[in-house]
Scaffold this active site. Structure first.
Site, mmCIF file in Angstrom:
data_model
loop_
_atom_site.group_PDB
_atom_site.id
_atom_site.type_symbol
_atom_site.label_atom_id
_atom_site.label_comp_id
_atom_site.label_asym_id
_atom_site.label_seq_id
_atom_site.Cartn_x
_atom_site.Cartn_y
_atom_site.Cartn_z
ATOM 1 N N SER A 45 0.805 -1.231 0.000
ATOM 2 C CA SER A 45 0.000 0.000 0.000
ATOM 3 C C SER A 45 0.832 1.271 0.000
ATOM 4 C CB SER A 45 -0.923 0.012 1.220
ATOM 5 O OG SER A 45 -0.169 -0.075 2.410
ATOM 6 N N ASP A 346 -3.954 7.588 8.499
ATOM 7 C CA ASP A 346 -5.047 6.711 8.957
ATOM 8 C C ASP A 346 -4.594 5.746 10.053
ATOM 9 O OD1 ASP A 346 -3.427 4.992 7.578
ATOM 10 O OD2 ASP A 346 -4.867 4.497 6.017
ATOM 11 N N HIS A 349 -0.828 4.442 7.463
ATOM 12 C CA HIS A 349 -0.167 5.173 6.381
ATOM 13 C C HIS A 349 0.024 6.635 6.753
ATOM 14 C CE1 HIS A 349 -2.614 1.818 4.720
ATOM 15 N NE2 HIS A 349 -1.440 1.506 4.196
#
Ligand SMILES: *[C@@H]1O[C@H](CO)[C@@H](O)[C@H](O)[C@H]1NC(C)=O
Ligand SMILES: *[C@@H]1O[C@H](CO)[C@@H](O)[C@H](O)[C@H]1NC(C)=O
Ligand SMILES: *[C@@H]1O[C@H](CO)[C@@H](O)[C@H](O)[C@H]1NC(C)=O
Ligand SMILES: *[C@@H]1O[C@H](CO)[C@@H](O)[C@H](O)[C@H]1NC(C)=O
Length: 396
Positions: A45, A346, A349
């Site tokens: 990610s 979040d 991240h």
């Protein structure tokens, strides 16, 4: 003494600012020369520009497909796990290349100037290996599978084998970050650190094999990121919260978890050194994500962040504004007023603001080893006639 020092310091600072200005000017011109003609990316990610979202079920989109993801820059969710651009986006901008097209996110996409296989939740280790050990993986898209799919898709991406070899040779290959999810799985299940440590050599050798395979396909420049300082990660801080203050450093990060990140990074750098010796014609650059981020957690105000770097911008819950069962992207979870003032987005991240500083620190600063060499254009000017230089500028 003090005043003399500060005088000298000011001089030095202003000197290094002019040096920086010259560097930026050079870099700008260099990007027009397009030393790298594309970016080929593998990972999770941290570099995913839309693959996980593209792979997810229409009726069950990944959370990064919902607002407030994407609110800062793209103004809508793009499948990036941040409020805006990622490190890979800033690298692309810097090189004068378009944002790297996600392979799974856009089947009819244009892959001429880059292709991205990084998928949120991806691991370095094979899915079957991890599932045997009790860690669930949502997609069978480990690093080895990403490289395999890249190899299989070459005829569509670049045509003839000789053209593909050229494409790979002229690309900046971003190999990671990858491995973080291999560790998140067991750590989020509170497995003992010694057990997680056993995965490190396996993760490193998987990364090493992927690099070796891409070298055999013509790869010549690799940027290989290490791990994050997970002891400063909001998710880890929430899960491993303790009243034993000795476990925290003076910045509020969990020491033993940061040590784990350092352990991975030492092993990775040793392996990269070995690979450089085996492949002296290949440029293998280590990207020190750990320290590029750690400084933001340690001196937030110096970099324009609020003095509370260990709190997520988007989330709910005390004390870190994070709760595993109600994450950013879920209904009713809001983001902070100004994400540019936050390091953590979040809980897992980072914000665009943090990623931008990390990217700057790699491209222009001390967090790439060996550092990038952006002298391309200046040597062109020296060695070639002005027409060449002009056509170089016009091709941008
Ligand atoms: C939706 O996707 C998530 C993540 O892949 C998965 O854990 C969950 O079971 C899915 N839910 C449904 C209803 O399919
Ligand atoms: C994942 O995909 C790879 C490559 O296509 C395949 O060899 C492997 O068997 C798959 N693993 C699982 C668990 O489905
Ligand atoms: C997270 O949210 C759940 C459900 O609202 C709640 O039961 C739990 O206590 C919360 N956990 C933390 C660490 O705040
Ligand atoms: C950077 O590249 C130029 C041109 O290829 C070369 O002459 C120079 O020595 C390099 N600088 C460093 C520090 O490696």
């Amino acid at each position: 003494m003090a005043s003399l020092d500060s005088h000298v310091l000011k001089k030095l600072v202003s000197l290094s600012f002019s040096a920086l200005f010259i560097m930026i000017t050079m870099v700008k011109s260099e990007s027009q020369c397009q030393n790298f003609q594309s970016i080929i990316s593998f990972g999770d990610s941290i570099a995913d520009t839309g693959n996980l979202l593209g792979l997810s079920d229409r009726n069950n989109l990944s959370l990064n497909g919902f607002p407030p993801y994407g609110e800062t820059f793209f103004h809508h969710p793009t499948g990036r796990s941040s409020d805006g651009r990622l490190i890979i986006d800033f690298i692309a901008e810097f090189l004068g290349l378009p944002y790297v097209t996600p392979y799974f996110g856009s089947k009819n996409g244009n892959f001429q100037k880059g292709v991205n296989f990084a998928v949120g939740s991806a691991t370095a280790l094979e899915v079957s290996f991890l599932e045997e050990r009790g860690y669930h993986c949502p997609h069978n898209i480990s690093l080895g599978v990403q490289v395999k799919i890249f190899k299989e898709s070459l005829p569509n991406l670049c045509g003839l084998p000789s053209d593909c070899k050229n494409m790979i040779g002229n690309a900046l290959i971003l190999m990671g970050e990858i491995g973080g999810n291999d560790y998140n799985g067991p750590f989020f299940q509170r497995r003992p650190v010694d057990e997680v440590k056993e995965l490190v050599p396996l993760v490193i050798s998987t990364i090493s094999s992927a690099i070796t395979e891409l070298i055999s396909m013509g790869g010549r420049t690799f940027l290989v990121p290490g791990e994050f300082p997970i002891g400063c990660s909001v998710a880890y801080l929430t899960l491993y919260q303790t009243s034993n203050m000795e476990e925290y450093d003076s910045f509020g990060c969990l020491k033993w978890l940061n040590k784990f990140g350092e352990y991975h990074d030492e092993q990775l750098q040793a392996e990269l050194k070995r690979l450089r010796n085996l492949n002296p014609h290949v440029n293998i650059i280590y990207a020190d994500y750990y320290n590029a981020l750690l400084r933001l957690n340690q001196e937030p105000t110096k970099y324009g962040f609020i003095d509370k770097p260990l709190s997520a911008c988007c989330g709910v819950g005390e004390p870190y504004n994070f709760n595993f069962s109600t994450c950013c992207g879920s209904f009713g979870v809001d983001s902070c007023n100004d994400p540019s003032k936050y390091v953590a987005w979040d809980g897992i991240h980072m914000t665009e603001a943090a990623y931008k500083l990390m990217a700057d620190g790699l491209l222009k600063g001390p967090y790439a080893s060996p550092p990038f060499n952006w002298t391309c254009l200046s040597s062109k000017i020296k060695n070639k006639n002005s027409l060449d230089t002009q056509s170089c500028l016009m091709n941008s």
